[in-house]
Design an enzyme around this catalytic site. Structure first.
Site, PDB file in Angstrom:
ATOM      1  N   SER A 138     -19.592  -5.331  -9.926  1.00 39.68           N
ATOM      2  CA  SER A 138     -19.975  -5.148  -8.520  1.00 39.68           C
ATOM      3  C   SER A 138     -19.984  -6.521  -7.868  1.00 39.68           C
ATOM      4  O   SER A 138     -20.053  -7.540  -8.563  1.00 39.68           O
ATOM      5  CB  SER A 138     -21.394  -4.563  -8.474  1.00 39.68           C
ATOM      6  OG  SER A 138     -21.952  -4.674  -7.181  1.00 39.68           O
ATOM      7  N   TYR A 151     -30.211  -4.110 -11.330  1.00 37.79           N
ATOM      8  CA  TYR A 151     -28.773  -3.917 -11.085  1.00 37.79           C
ATOM      9  C   TYR A 151     -28.031  -5.256 -11.106  1.00 37.79           C
ATOM     10  O   TYR A 151     -26.989  -5.397 -11.734  1.00 37.79           O
ATOM     11  CB  TYR A 151     -28.607  -3.218  -9.735  1.00 37.79           C
ATOM     12  CG  TYR A 151     -27.220  -2.716  -9.424  1.00 37.79           C
ATOM     13  CD1 TYR A 151     -26.769  -1.495  -9.921  1.00 37.79           C
ATOM     14  CD2 TYR A 151     -26.359  -3.441  -8.603  1.00 37.79           C
ATOM     15  CE1 TYR A 151     -25.505  -1.009  -9.611  1.00 37.79           C
ATOM     16  CE2 TYR A 151     -25.096  -2.972  -8.293  1.00 37.79           C
ATOM     17  CZ  TYR A 151     -24.669  -1.748  -8.793  1.00 37.79           C
ATOM     18  OH  TYR A 151     -23.415  -1.279  -8.482  1.00 37.79           O
TER      19      TYR A 151
HETATM   20  P1  NAD Z   1     -21.501   7.826  -8.954  1.00 38.77           P
HETATM   21  O1  NAD Z   1     -22.968   8.106  -8.931  1.00 38.77           O
HETATM   22  O2  NAD Z   1     -20.608   8.550  -8.013  1.00 38.77           O
HETATM   23  O3  NAD Z   1     -20.932   8.017 -10.436  1.00 38.77           O
HETATM   24  C1  NAD Z   1     -21.617   7.531 -11.558  1.00 38.77           C
HETATM   25  C2  NAD Z   1     -21.098   8.216 -12.808  1.00 38.77           C
HETATM   26  O4  NAD Z   1     -21.848   7.731 -13.936  1.00 38.77           O
HETATM   27  C3  NAD Z   1     -21.276   9.743 -12.785  1.00 38.77           C
HETATM   28  O5  NAD Z   1     -20.162  10.383 -13.355  1.00 38.77           O
HETATM   29  C4  NAD Z   1     -22.494   9.949 -13.688  1.00 38.77           C
HETATM   30  O6  NAD Z   1     -22.517  11.220 -14.327  1.00 38.77           O
HETATM   31  C5  NAD Z   1     -22.309   8.845 -14.703  1.00 38.77           C
HETATM   32  N1  NAD Z   1     -23.572   8.533 -15.385  1.00 38.77           N
HETATM   33  C6  NAD Z   1     -24.715   8.093 -14.826  1.00 38.77           C
HETATM   34  N2  NAD Z   1     -25.683   8.011 -15.748  1.00 38.77           N
HETATM   35  C7  NAD Z   1     -25.128   8.393 -16.934  1.00 38.77           C
HETATM   36  C8  NAD Z   1     -25.610   8.537 -18.271  1.00 38.77           C
HETATM   37  N3  NAD Z   1     -26.873   8.264 -18.607  1.00 38.77           N
HETATM   38  N4  NAD Z   1     -24.764   8.983 -19.216  1.00 38.77           N
HETATM   39  C9  NAD Z   1     -23.493   9.292 -18.901  1.00 38.77           C
HETATM   40  N5  NAD Z   1     -22.974   9.172 -17.663  1.00 38.77           N
HETATM   41  C10 NAD Z   1     -23.797   8.736 -16.697  1.00 38.77           C
HETATM   42  O7  NAD Z   1     -21.389   6.238  -8.738  1.00 38.77           O
HETATM   43  P2  NAD Z   1     -20.202   5.291  -8.224  1.00 38.77           P
HETATM   44  O8  NAD Z   1     -20.618   4.757  -6.927  1.00 38.77           O
HETATM   45  O9  NAD Z   1     -18.891   5.943  -8.363  1.00 38.77           O
HETATM   46  O10 NAD Z   1     -20.350   4.092  -9.265  1.00 38.77           O
HETATM   47  C11 NAD Z   1     -19.441   3.854 -10.320  1.00 38.77           C
HETATM   48  C12 NAD Z   1     -19.586   2.403 -10.752  1.00 38.77           C
HETATM   49  O11 NAD Z   1     -19.232   1.542  -9.673  1.00 38.77           O
HETATM   50  C13 NAD Z   1     -21.012   2.015 -11.156  1.00 38.77           C
HETATM   51  O12 NAD Z   1     -20.981   1.154 -12.262  1.00 38.77           O
HETATM   52  C14 NAD Z   1     -21.517   1.287  -9.925  1.00 38.77           C
HETATM   53  O13 NAD Z   1     -22.539   0.369 -10.235  1.00 38.77           O
HETATM   54  C15 NAD Z   1     -20.247   0.588  -9.487  1.00 38.77           C
HETATM   55  N6  NAD Z   1     -20.252   0.154  -8.091  1.00 38.77           N
HETATM   56  C16 NAD Z   1     -20.449   1.050  -7.089  1.00 38.77           C
HETATM   57  C17 NAD Z   1     -20.436   0.606  -5.780  1.00 38.77           C
HETATM   58  C18 NAD Z   1     -20.641   1.543  -4.626  1.00 38.77           C
HETATM   59  O14 NAD Z   1     -20.830   1.046  -3.514  1.00 38.77           O
HETATM   60  N7  NAD Z   1     -20.603   2.839  -4.816  1.00 38.77           N
HETATM   61  C19 NAD Z   1     -20.243  -0.747  -5.501  1.00 38.77           C
HETATM   62  C20 NAD Z   1     -20.039  -1.634  -6.545  1.00 38.77           C
HETATM   63  C21 NAD Z   1     -20.039  -1.167  -7.841  1.00 38.77           C
END
Ligand code: NAD
Length: 256
Positions: A138, A151
């Site tokens: 991130s 985080y």
């Molecule tokens: P999201 O909530 O849409 O998806 C998260 C996924 O992780 C889901 O499929 C969920 O089932 C899975 N997950 C969560 N806890 C779990 C567990 N205990 N066991 C198994 N699976 C688990 O989130 P997203 O926004 O798509 O995020 C994906 C990645 O991108 C993350 O690492 C997040 O930190 C990173 N990220 C997101 C953003 C943003 O703005 N959305 C920005 C930077 C980085």
């Protein structure tokens, strides 16, 4: 032979977008996530793109479950070329009120799971003399924001791990890189918009404009497709010298 990719958290948000792009490229995919419709999502994509898929809802809080997920991928497809450590969670609180179990879960899912999955995939990638590990970190792996102690710690940790695996993987054609997105509109962020609107007594639109995108020079959410395209590039045969690096896709946030 089609290549195989395992993407954690690929039944939602960024992971799902990455999976869709790998499907277009003809990869076989091990889907993973806690969403109840995960198997159906995997089946739909398999049908549309004529690829083979598997699905697992392994709980990333458990190291043995992660080892099993990787072993299941190798059993199902006979190979594992690309591992995308994407799954993650968020919790926002001042440190003095930050619940210990929330801190521990964020470290476990956002950081430790990438270690256990990479470790489990390593032997197979060495045998293949080919491996591409892509960590979805991130902008918070490069910069801090208040109230995100867990985080920011986990995401910085992932970038450190990325560099180590790049060094260890070099002689085996195993690369490891991190992608560092700014804000992306996914269920994870939609939850934050609601929480912040309550906390700041603002409308959701005001939160997006005044809080979320404040630090991005480009006042737009980062498109999931951009992250997926970067993952495809990093997975290529020709990307063998791209390793140990973090790619900021953050609308200019970390340029400041
Ligand atoms: P999201 O909530 O849409 O998806 C998260 C996924 O992780 C889901 O499929 C969920 O089932 C899975 N997950 C969560 N806890 C779990 C567990 N205990 N066991 C198994 N699976 C688990 O989130 P997203 O926004 O798509 O995020 C994906 C990645 O991108 C993350 O690492 C997040 O930190 C990173 N990220 C997101 C953003 C943003 O703005 N959305 C920005 C930077 C980085």
């Amino acid at each position: 032979m089609n290549k195989t990719v395992l993407i954690t958290g690929s039944t939602s948000g960024i992971g799902l977008g990455i999976a869709q792009q790998f499907a277009k490229e003809g990869y076989n995919i091990m889907f993973h996530g806690l969403e109840a419709n995960g198997q159906a999502i995997a089946n739909d994509i398999a049908k549309t793109h004529h690829i083979k898929v598997g699905f697992s809802n392994a709980n990333l809080l458990q190291p043995e479950a992660i080892e099993h997920l990787v072993a299941k991928t190798i059993d199902t497809f006979g190979c594992l070329h690309v591992l995308v450590n994407n799954a993650g969670i968020q919790f926002v609180s001042p440190i003095e009120d930050f619940p210990n179990h929330k801190y521990e879960n964020i470290i476990a899912i956002n950081m430790n799971a990438a270690f256990y999955a990479s470790k489990a995939a390593w032997k197979q990638m060495k045998i293949q003399q080919f491996g591409r590990i892509i960590n979805v970190s991130s902008v918070h792996g490069l910069r801090a924001s208040e109230f995100k102690s867990a985080y920011v710690t986990a995401k910085h940790g992932v970038i450190g791990m990325t560099k180590v695996l790049a060094l260890e993987g070099a002689e085996f054609n195993i690369t490891c890189n991190a992608i560092c997105p700014g804000y992306v509109k996914t269920p994870l962020v939609e939850g934050q918009i609601k929480d912040q609107a309550k906390a700041h007594s603002m409308t959701e639109d005001e939160v997006v404009e005044k809080v979320m995108l404040k630090k991005q020079a480009v006042k737009q959410f980062v498109p999931i497709e951009a992250i997926a395209d970067m993952a495809i590039l990093l997975a290529k045969d020709s990307s063998t010298t791209i390793t140990g690096t973090s790619f900021a896709l953050d609308g200019g946030w970390s340029a400041q």
